[in-house]
Scaffold this motif. Structure first.
Motif, PDB file in Angstrom:
ATOM      1  N   GLY A  51      66.173  -9.553  81.527  1.00 27.39           N
ATOM      2  CA  GLY A  51      67.418  -9.986  80.893  1.00 27.39           C
ATOM      3  C   GLY A  51      67.887 -11.252  81.578  1.00 27.39           C
ATOM      4  O   GLY A  51      67.088 -11.989  82.169  1.00 27.39           O
ATOM      5  N   PHE A  52      69.173 -11.507  81.529  1.00 28.16           N
ATOM      6  CA  PHE A  52      69.753 -12.634  82.251  1.00 28.16           C
ATOM      7  C   PHE A  52      71.251 -12.420  82.346  1.00 28.16           C
ATOM      8  O   PHE A  52      71.836 -11.697  81.531  1.00 28.16           O
ATOM      9  N   LEU A  53      71.861 -13.017  83.342  1.00 28.06           N
ATOM     10  CA  LEU A  53      73.312 -13.011  83.459  1.00 28.06           C
ATOM     11  C   LEU A  53      73.819 -14.300  82.828  1.00 28.06           C
ATOM     12  O   LEU A  53      73.202 -15.355  82.987  1.00 28.06           O
ATOM     13  N   PRO A  54      74.932 -14.229  82.099  1.00 25.88           N
ATOM     14  CA  PRO A  54      75.362 -15.405  81.337  1.00 25.88           C
ATOM     15  C   PRO A  54      75.861 -16.543  82.222  1.00 25.88           C
ATOM     16  O   PRO A  54      76.505 -16.317  83.252  1.00 25.88           O
ATOM     17  N   ILE A  55      75.499 -17.751  81.811  1.00 33.55           N
ATOM     18  CA  ILE A  55      76.083 -18.963  82.389  1.00 33.55           C
ATOM     19  C   ILE A  55      76.680 -19.761  81.238  1.00 33.55           C
ATOM     20  O   ILE A  55      76.307 -19.574  80.077  1.00 33.55           O
ATOM     21  N   CYS A  76      64.794  -6.616  85.152  1.00 42.97           N
ATOM     22  CA  CYS A  76      64.666  -7.694  86.125  1.00 42.97           C
ATOM     23  C   CYS A  76      65.417  -8.909  85.591  1.00 42.97           C
ATOM     24  O   CYS A  76      65.785  -8.961  84.420  1.00 42.97           O
ATOM     25  N   LEU A  77      65.655  -9.858  86.492  1.00 43.16           N
ATOM     26  CA  LEU A  77      66.354 -11.093  86.142  1.00 43.16           C
ATOM     27  C   LEU A  77      65.513 -12.293  86.556  1.00 43.16           C
ATOM     28  O   LEU A  77      64.814 -12.243  87.572  1.00 43.16           O
ATOM     29  N   PRO A  78      65.598 -13.377  85.788  1.00 47.31           N
ATOM     30  CA  PRO A  78      64.856 -14.589  86.152  1.00 47.31           C
ATOM     31  C   PRO A  78      65.543 -15.307  87.304  1.00 47.31           C
ATOM     32  O   PRO A  78      66.765 -15.451  87.329  1.00 47.31           O
TER      33      PRO A  78
END
Length: 190
Positions: A51-55, A76-78
């Protein structure tokens, strides 16, 4: 206009459209994405999903990631290393998130590095064929190429708002198509 310039123009226009969405609207749309995407695609328990956390003005897919985890996904996150390379670090409950550059946060260097089987991919623009425009640095293109070189065949699911769709993305030979897109309107496969 060459392809690079055309992509840059599309990127700027679609990101500006995304930026114009009020924060409350982005939150509402992100929750709709969790509703549409939480059960939209099949995977086995233990499947590694990035996934990813928003920016900036990206969709906040944390509610979606929580639903996927509840279905048995290993998340996991990039993490961008050396300004060029993405690695995917395992996201586990209680792990401390650290600054990872580019305004992002993620698990620190002690977290396990994983090869995701499904990637939830942020993007600038997409079309009805599954072609996408990223943010211009090629991070995901290189990460996908590395996974393919390792014999992996990750499923690519784009994450965007409807306002980021364009009539046609000018695809280049190195571009890899998405298998699906998730927006506030629903989950579409290509």
């Amino acid at each position: 206009m060459n392809i690079k310039d055309l992509k840059a123009q599309m990127r700027n226009e679609r990101l500006a459209a995304r930026d114009r969405l009020p924060a409350e609207t982005r939150t509402e749309f992100s929750l709709r994405m969790a509703d549409h995407g939480g059960g939209a695609f099949e995977f086995e328990p233990g499947t590694i999903i990035s996934g990813f956390l928003p920016i900036r003005s990206e969709a906040d897919i944390r509610p979606l990631m929580a639903r996927l985890k509840a279905r048995g996904a290993r998340l996991c996150l990039p993490i961008v290393q050396d300004k060029m390379t993405i690695v995917f670090r395992e996201l586990v409950t209680g792990v401390e998130l650290v600054d990872t550059g580019f305004g992002t946060r993620g698990p620190g260097p002690d977290a396990a590095v994983l090869d995701p089987e499904i990637l939830l991919v942020p993007l600038s623009a997409f079309d009805a064929h599954g072609d996408r425009i990223g943010y211009g640095a090629g991070h995901y293109d290189r990460a996908i190429a590395r996974l393919l070189q390792k014999g992996r065949d990750p499923r690519l699911i784009g994450i965007a708002f409807d306002c980021q769709e364009v009539a046609e993305v000018p695809a280049e030979p190195h571009d890899v198509r998405l298998q699906a897109i998730l927006t506030e309107s629903g989950f579409r496969t290509f």
